[in-house]
Write a protein that holds these residues in place. Structure first.
Motif, mmCIF file in Angstrom:
data_model
loop_
_atom_site.group_PDB
_atom_site.id
_atom_site.type_symbol
_atom_site.label_atom_id
_atom_site.label_comp_id
_atom_site.label_asym_id
_atom_site.label_seq_id
_atom_site.Cartn_x
_atom_site.Cartn_y
_atom_site.Cartn_z
ATOM 1 N N VAL A 273 40.099 49.806 40.254
ATOM 2 C CA VAL A 273 40.176 48.271 40.163
ATOM 3 C C VAL A 273 38.791 48.039 40.506
ATOM 4 O O VAL A 273 38.062 46.935 40.127
ATOM 5 C CB VAL A 273 41.094 47.667 41.107
ATOM 6 C CG1 VAL A 273 40.885 46.296 41.747
ATOM 7 C CG2 VAL A 273 42.603 47.941 41.108
ATOM 8 N N PRO B 116 37.411 45.441 37.766
ATOM 9 C CA PRO B 116 38.205 44.227 38.561
ATOM 10 C C PRO B 116 38.725 43.197 37.336
ATOM 11 O O PRO B 116 39.803 43.001 37.905
ATOM 12 C CB PRO B 116 37.134 43.578 39.252
ATOM 13 C CG PRO B 116 35.854 43.847 38.983
ATOM 14 C CD PRO B 116 35.882 45.214 38.365
ATOM 15 N N SER C 238 43.795 44.026 34.563
ATOM 16 C CA SER C 238 45.079 43.804 35.301
ATOM 17 C C SER C 238 45.897 44.843 35.198
ATOM 18 O O SER C 238 46.742 44.909 36.415
ATOM 19 C CB SER C 238 45.577 42.630 34.600
ATOM 20 O OG SER C 238 46.255 42.969 33.231
ATOM 21 N N ARG D 13 45.252 46.655 38.603
ATOM 22 C CA ARG D 13 45.581 45.848 39.715
ATOM 23 C C ARG D 13 47.160 46.166 39.884
ATOM 24 O O ARG D 13 47.791 46.354 40.745
ATOM 25 C CB ARG D 13 45.224 44.384 39.263
ATOM 26 C CG ARG D 13 43.824 44.197 39.657
ATOM 27 C CD ARG D 13 43.532 42.794 39.609
ATOM 28 N NE ARG D 13 42.003 42.581 39.707
ATOM 29 C CZ ARG D 13 41.366 42.500 40.973
ATOM 30 N NH1 ARG D 13 42.272 42.768 42.190
ATOM 31 N NH2 ARG D 13 40.091 42.394 40.971
ATOM 32 N N HIS E 52 48.200 49.547 40.959
ATOM 33 C CA HIS E 52 47.691 49.758 42.555
ATOM 34 C C HIS E 52 48.838 49.028 43.471
ATOM 35 O O HIS E 52 49.335 49.594 44.052
ATOM 36 C CB HIS E 52 46.368 49.140 42.555
ATOM 37 C CG HIS E 52 46.098 49.120 44.036
ATOM 38 N ND1 HIS E 52 45.267 47.843 44.607
ATOM 39 C CD2 HIS E 52 46.045 50.032 45.006
ATOM 40 C CE1 HIS E 52 45.002 48.030 45.979
ATOM 41 N NE2 HIS E 52 45.444 49.473 46.156
ATOM 42 N N ALA F 36 46.163 42.633 47.928
ATOM 43 C CA ALA F 36 45.712 42.900 46.502
ATOM 44 C C ALA F 36 46.250 41.748 45.748
ATOM 45 O O ALA F 36 45.535 41.391 44.699
ATOM 46 C CB ALA F 36 46.630 44.305 46.458
ATOM 47 N N ASP G 117 44.137 38.903 46.272
ATOM 48 C CA ASP G 117 42.647 39.149 45.551
ATOM 49 C C ASP G 117 42.724 38.945 44.040
ATOM 50 O O ASP G 117 42.103 38.250 43.322
ATOM 51 C CB ASP G 117 42.191 40.553 45.659
ATOM 52 C CG ASP G 117 41.964 40.897 46.979
ATOM 53 O OD1 ASP G 117 41.454 39.924 47.886
ATOM 54 O OD2 ASP G 117 41.676 42.089 47.656
ATOM 55 N N TRP G 118 43.997 39.541 43.258
ATOM 56 C CA TRP G 118 44.204 39.157 41.861
ATOM 57 C C TRP G 118 44.243 37.845 41.405
ATOM 58 O O TRP G 118 43.540 37.303 40.626
ATOM 59 C CB TRP G 118 45.279 39.937 41.657
ATOM 60 C CG TRP G 118 45.630 40.157 40.047
ATOM 61 C CD1 TRP G 118 44.957 39.420 38.937
ATOM 62 C CD2 TRP G 118 46.683 40.875 39.324
ATOM 63 N NE1 TRP G 118 45.409 39.870 37.724
ATOM 64 C CE2 TRP G 118 46.390 40.668 37.996
ATOM 65 C CE3 TRP G 118 47.846 41.698 39.870
ATOM 66 C CZ2 TRP G 118 47.409 41.103 37.201
ATOM 67 C CZ3 TRP G 118 48.588 42.194 39.020
ATOM 68 C CH2 TRP G 118 48.473 42.008 37.496
ATOM 69 N N ALA H 217 50.797 38.586 38.870
ATOM 70 C CA ALA H 217 50.126 38.891 40.022
ATOM 71 C C ALA H 217 51.204 37.992 41.087
ATOM 72 O O ALA H 217 51.473 38.389 42.229
ATOM 73 C CB ALA H 217 48.918 38.166 40.232
#
Length: 434
Positions: A111, A115, A118, A121, A124, A140, A143-144, A154
């Motif tokens: 990530v 970044p 997706s 992410r 993770h 996290a 953040d996304w 997300a």
């Protein structure tokens, strides 16, 4: 010195020649799906070039030999720590061998490198949820979302982090995800699950029926849809949905249980018996749900298996009513907790409840002592006397070799005698009647 260099050069030439010859054999083995042979041909990992390393990794993945793949992936990362492919593959490798923490860390690194992707992410956050590290999973997710507020995934994952702790926050996350993607079956099934659990069956039915116009085959959505119909007592429709799930290969406990319930509600007791019996067998050996046993027993009693119904109902009762040994342990634990909390009143109440189940006479002695040390001599006498009345004569004292009472080994009975004597002396000096 020159001869040494010559031998070294000849050795390298020989190794490269063998390796080149082996590559053709390795390619043929891969084309023929002979992955064990690929591992044999690449067993000398120190001499593998990049292409042969990839061949060996491919064979490891196909054969599920992730432990064998791990050193190769670690070596590849040492050579290039900026490779997203390497981070993704080692993260998956750690996941496959059960090291979810390291898998999460590898995806986190991916990530940081990229970044905007997706995929990393999502992987993770899923790893953090699997670790029950919900605080970092939520961070996290945020953040996304800060980077991409249009991502339905997300918001769905954010909802998942709250599902077992805060259903309202979970629903808010799923609702935000739904506004961004109303055709994601995971979002639909999770929203329906929350509202079904909250008793809002008509809403669960509405949202799942709307989705089924687009896709009538998703198992998770259909489970929630069928449950809504069952709980609304629309049994024919629930039976239709659950039988469809069974045809799709869903023979899970909940599907069989609710289908059995639906048949019972629809007065088809033989079909209820069949499905509930299968549901109960799935729960063995951990033990069946009492609800399944209850309706199975009532169904069996209305079919040819009446004795089986009686047996099942007795089992349900035994599972529902705690055994005396369980209650003794619980009240003993409660008494200990109260004692440590200096709550003598609560301790005495727990000891009395413990006696109801155990009939252990020594508990009266213990209660008498509690009252004695609180200077509540009336109650102390009451329980000491209760205790002493129930002690058999041959258990009251310890005796030495000569048959004399051994005062060095004082029994509870002797201690109760001493305490009663002290109480009477105290009352005498206070001028109170004995």
């Amino acid at each position: 010195m020159k001869s040494g260099r010559l031998l070294f050069c000849l050795s390298c030439t020989f190794t490269l020649g063998v390796l080149a010859q082996n590559k053709d054999s390795i390619r043929i083995a891969i084309d023929n799906y002979e992955y064990e042979k690929v591992l044999e041909l690449t067993s000398c990992t120190d001499s593998l070039d990049e292409e042969c390393t990839e061949f060996r990794l491919q064979a490891c993945k196909e054969l599920n030999k992730w432990q064998t793949a791990l050193p190769l992936l670690q070596k590849r990362l040492e050579q290039d720590s900026t490779s997203l492919k390497s981070w993704a593959e080692i993260a998956e490798c750690y996941r496959r061998i059960g090291d979810v923490r390291k898998s999460s860390e590898a995806y986190a690194h991916a990530v940081r490198l990229s970044p905007d992707k997706s995929f990393f992410r999502q992987k993770h956050i899923n790893a953090l949820i699997a670790l029950d590290d919900l605080e970092n999973a939520r961070k996290a997710c945020h953040d996304w979302i800060d980077r991409d507020s249009t991502s339905a995934t997300a918001y769905r994952l954010l909802g998942e982090t709250y599902e077992n702790e805060d259903p309202l926050s979970a629903f808010a996350g799923y609702n935000a995800a739904f506004r961004r993607d109303s055709l994601d079956p995971q979002i639909i099934s999770r929203i329906a699950n929350i509202v079904n659990n909250n008793g809002q069956y008509s809403y669960a039915m509405l949202i799942t029926e709307e989705y089924r116009r687009h896709d009538s085959l998703n198992i998770d959505v259909n489970r929630q849809n069928a449950k809504a119909f069952c709980m609304m007592k629309m049994y024919p429709k629930a039976i239709e949905r659950y039988e469809s799930l069974k045809r799709m290969g869903d023979n899970s406990y909940l599907t069989l249980f609710y289908l059995g319930m639906s048949y019972y509600g629809n007065y088809d007791f033989y079909s209820a018996y069949d499905n509930l019996k299968k549901a109960i067998s799935i729960m063995q050996p951990s033990g069946p749900n009492t609800g399944a046993l209850y309706y199975f027993a009532k169904s069996a009693a209305r079919t040819s298996w009446k004795e089986e119904g009686v047996e099942a109902m007795n089992t349900a009762i035994s599972l529902t009513m705690p055994t005396d040994s369980v209650m003794i342990r619980l009240y003993k634990g409660l008494a200990e907790c109260c004692e440590l909390n200096l709550d003598t009143k609560g301790e005495i109440a727990a000891l009395l409840k413990q006696y109801e189940y155990s009939k252990d006479n020594v508990l009266f002695y213990t209660i008498g002592c509690r009252y004695y040390y609180r200077d509540d001599y009336e109650n102390a006498l009451k329980y000491f006397n209760k205790y002493m009345e129930n002690v058999p004569e041959d258990k009251r004292y310890k005796y030495d070799e000569n048959g004399e009472i051994d005062n060095d080994r004082r029994t509870y009975y002797q201690d109760a005698e001493i305490k009663i004597k002290n109480i009477k002396e105290h009352k005498f000096f206070k001028g109170k009647p004995q």
